[in-house]
Structures are given as C-alpha cells and as structure tokens.
Design a protein around this motif. Structure first.
Motif, PDB file in Angstrom:
ATOM      1  N   GLY A  24     -11.599   8.814 -81.421  1.00  0.00           N
ATOM      2  CA  GLY A  24     -12.026   8.449 -80.076  1.00  0.00           C
ATOM      3  C   GLY A  24     -13.464   7.956 -80.066  1.00  0.00           C
ATOM      4  N   PHE A  25     -13.856   7.453 -78.918  1.00  0.00           N
ATOM      5  CA  PHE A  25     -15.201   6.883 -78.784  1.00  0.00           C
ATOM      6  C   PHE A  25     -15.755   7.227 -77.411  1.00  0.00           C
ATOM      7  CE2 PHE A  25     -17.849   3.420 -77.099  1.00  0.00           C
ATOM      8  CZ  PHE A  25     -18.863   3.406 -78.047  1.00  0.00           C
ATOM      9  N   TYR A  26     -17.027   7.591 -77.369  1.00  0.00           N
ATOM     10  CA  TYR A  26     -17.666   7.780 -76.067  1.00  0.00           C
ATOM     11  C   TYR A  26     -19.148   7.456 -76.158  1.00  0.00           C
ATOM     12  CZ  TYR A  26     -18.662  12.473 -78.026  1.00  0.00           C
ATOM     13  OH  TYR A  26     -19.031  13.521 -78.836  1.00  0.00           O
ATOM     14  N   GLU A  27     -19.656   6.933 -75.057  1.00  0.00           N
ATOM     15  CA  GLU A  27     -21.078   6.678 -74.889  1.00  0.00           C
ATOM     16  C   GLU A  27     -21.359   6.632 -73.398  1.00  0.00           C
ATOM     17  OE1 GLU A  27     -21.996   2.862 -76.582  1.00  0.00           O
ATOM     18  OE2 GLU A  27     -20.925   1.747 -75.020  1.00  0.00           O
ATOM     19  N   THR A  32     -14.636   1.250 -75.348  1.00  0.00           N
ATOM     20  CA  THR A  32     -14.091   2.565 -75.017  1.00  0.00           C
ATOM     21  C   THR A  32     -12.579   2.518 -74.848  1.00  0.00           C
ATOM     22  OG1 THR A  32     -16.185   3.028 -73.853  1.00  0.00           O
ATOM     23  CG2 THR A  32     -14.370   4.562 -73.499  1.00  0.00           C
ATOM     24  N   PHE A  33     -12.074   1.539 -74.110  1.00  0.00           N
ATOM     25  CA  PHE A  33     -10.632   1.437 -73.896  1.00  0.00           C
ATOM     26  C   PHE A  33      -9.895   0.992 -75.158  1.00  0.00           C
ATOM     27  CE2 PHE A  33     -11.081   2.248 -69.455  1.00  0.00           C
ATOM     28  CZ  PHE A  33      -9.818   2.591 -69.007  1.00  0.00           C
ATOM     29  N   ASN A  34     -10.505   0.132 -75.961  1.00  0.00           N
ATOM     30  CA  ASN A  34      -9.834  -0.337 -77.174  1.00  0.00           C
ATOM     31  C   ASN A  34      -9.533   0.808 -78.139  1.00  0.00           C
ATOM     32  OD1 ASN A  34      -9.638  -2.991 -76.412  1.00  0.00           O
ATOM     33  ND2 ASN A  34     -11.411  -3.681 -77.584  1.00  0.00           N
ATOM     34  N   TYR A  44     -15.096   6.547 -69.847  1.00  0.00           N
ATOM     35  CA  TYR A  44     -14.503   7.529 -70.768  1.00  0.00           C
ATOM     36  C   TYR A  44     -13.526   8.428 -70.025  1.00  0.00           C
ATOM     37  CZ  TYR A  44     -14.203  11.511 -73.963  1.00  0.00           C
ATOM     38  OH  TYR A  44     -13.754  12.513 -74.782  1.00  0.00           O
ATOM     39  N   ASP A  45     -13.930   8.923 -68.852  1.00  0.00           N
ATOM     40  CA  ASP A  45     -13.049   9.779 -68.056  1.00  0.00           C
ATOM     41  C   ASP A  45     -11.714   9.072 -67.795  1.00  0.00           C
ATOM     42  OD1 ASP A  45     -15.211  11.493 -67.946  1.00  0.00           O
ATOM     43  OD2 ASP A  45     -15.678  11.115 -65.844  1.00  0.00           O
ATOM     44  N   ALA A  46     -11.790   7.790 -67.454  1.00  0.00           N
ATOM     45  CA  ALA A  46     -10.575   7.028 -67.144  1.00  0.00           C
ATOM     46  C   ALA A  46      -9.677   6.895 -68.374  1.00  0.00           C
ATOM     47  CB  ALA A  46     -10.940   5.649 -66.601  1.00  0.00           C
ATOM     48  N   THR A  47     -10.267   6.740 -69.556  1.00  0.00           N
ATOM     49  CA  THR A  47      -9.436   6.630 -70.764  1.00  0.00           C
ATOM     50  C   THR A  47      -8.672   7.920 -71.016  1.00  0.00           C
ATOM     51  OG1 THR A  47     -11.154   7.349 -72.353  1.00  0.00           O
ATOM     52  CG2 THR A  47     -11.044   4.991 -71.830  1.00  0.00           C
TER      53      THR A  47
END
Length: 245
Positions: free
Chosen positions: A90-93, A108-110, A151-154
């Motif tokens: 996963g990824f977040y920033e 983030t979505f990718n 990020y929350d939405a993903t």
C-alpha cells in the motif's frame, strides 16, 4: 504440535518490511512456503535472510500490471497454486483537501485500489479450493483523518471490494476478508510521523499502546487458516480499539 498453515503456499505483497514482513515470518513459522514481493531488492534480500527458510523474494511494483503477471508466472512455475494471498502492499502520504494533486490521487489509487484489484483478479486461476484472500485495509475505511481523504477513500474501496467479490466468487470456495490495522509501528509510519506525533496517537488507543507488525501477523494467520473457515466478507479491526469510538 501442529502448525496452522502446514503445507500451504502463500503470497505476501509488500512483504519486505512492516506488517507484510511480520506476516511473512509468521506464515513461515506456521508451516507455509511464502513468496514475498517488494520494490527494493536490498530490503527483499534482508527480509529473506531474516526469515531464513521457505521463502522466495520477487522484486515487483504492486501497481504495475506487468509485474503482477510476472509474480504469478513465477509462483505457477515453482508452486503451481496459491492457498493464501495477502495483498498488503500500500501507499500513503499527506494530501490536504484544496491542495490535492493529480499525481497524489493517481499514485494512491493506483497502488491501493487498482493494483489490489488486479492482484486478486489475476490470481484467480491459481487460487486453490478453500483458499484465503486477505486484503490490507485500515481503520481509515470508517474514520476520517486530516489530509488523508484520498487514502481514506482507497481503504473504503478495499472494504467494498470484499463485499462484492464474495458474491462474484460464490461457489469457488474462496474466502475474502479485510484485515484493518490501527496505529501500528512500521517504517512507513515512522517516516511520516515523528516520535512526538506517534506518542500523541497512542494516547487515543484504548489498549494504551501502538500495534506491532506481529499483532497484525497473528490475526492474518487466523484469517489464512482453517480456523476461520466459515468467515468471509468481514473487516477485522486489529487496532487496540481506536476505531470503535
């Protein structure tokens, strides 16, 4: 003493550090042969050396569909099937609303949504009868955090995938569940938040401490094993209670 994952073939994406690494170690201890993936070869090599046995590392980008195909080609050749798939990468920033860029949104979505979807879909031909798919979620699937709306939405999307896929796969005997961490001490969190910020986060945890990768790994073993054989479509929070108020 019997081990819960004896003889199972497992894949852990993002398995070179943090929750993924902790889970890969636990899976091997419980008898599984584990393939771990990650983008950085040096970190993968270090992880393999520490796990010590029954593990293969595959350098790959979890958001790259060609890399996903290559992962499964290697697994098919060497193991022939998948019993446990933990899509952990996963990824977040930070991305403050009003200043969100296309690059931030796409990156983030990718990884968290597009990559996760195709990691599971492309695994379908290899997933064995009775297999377990674990999606790495987050307490962010149900709570809002400042500058984390993308990020929350993903993570809300990940939660929704599990609900939809168990219906799509009815009759395949494939379980899909979401494992959602709370505040967990990982290299990723340390890079994003300094010690003072992490201490402030800990104050809000009912159990009074930050989680560890091994806390999540133990829960992942439960979801991967026959102990959870009649559980599918759930979101299991491993968060010290922080998402429950």
């Amino acid at each position: 003493m019997s081990r819960k994952l004896e003889g199972k073939i497992a894949i852990v994406t993002g398995g070179s550090a943090g929750i993924g690494f902790g889970t890969a170690k636990r899976f091997v201890q419980e008898g599984a042969y584990v393939f771990i993936t990650g983008r950085r070869q040096a970190e993968l090599d270090k992880a393999v050396a520490e796990i010590g046995r029954n593990v293969t590392a595959i350098q790959a980008d979890a958001s790259n569909l060609a890399d996903i195909d290559r992962i499964y080609s290697i697994v098919k050749e060497r193991a022939g099937r998948i019993d446990v798939l933990f899509v952990n990468a996963g990824f977040y920033e930070l991305g403050t609303f009003g200043e969100i860029t296309e690059e931030h949104f796409d990156k983030t979505f990718n990884t968290n949504v597009r990559g996760l979807l195709f990691a599971v879909q492309k695994a379908l031909p290899l997933l064995a009868k009775g297999s377990s798919v674990i999606l790495n979620g987050s307490i962010a699937s149900m709570k809002g955090y400042p500058s984390f709306s993308v990020y929350d939405a993903t993570k809300a999307a990940v939660r929704s995938f599990a609900r939809g896929w168990i219906v799509d796969l009815k009759g395949r005997d494939i379980r899909i569940n979401v494992l959602s961490p709370g505040h967990t001490e990982t290299p990723g969190l340390a890079a994003l938040a300094d010690e003072n910020v992490r201490n402030a986060m800990m104050v809000n945890v009912p159990l009074g401490r930050m989680g560890t990768p091994d806390d999540l790994a133990k829960a992942a073993v439960f979801l991967a094993s026959d102990d959870s054989g009649y559980i599918t479509g759930i979101e299991l929070f491993v968060d010290g209670g922080v998402a429950q108020f």
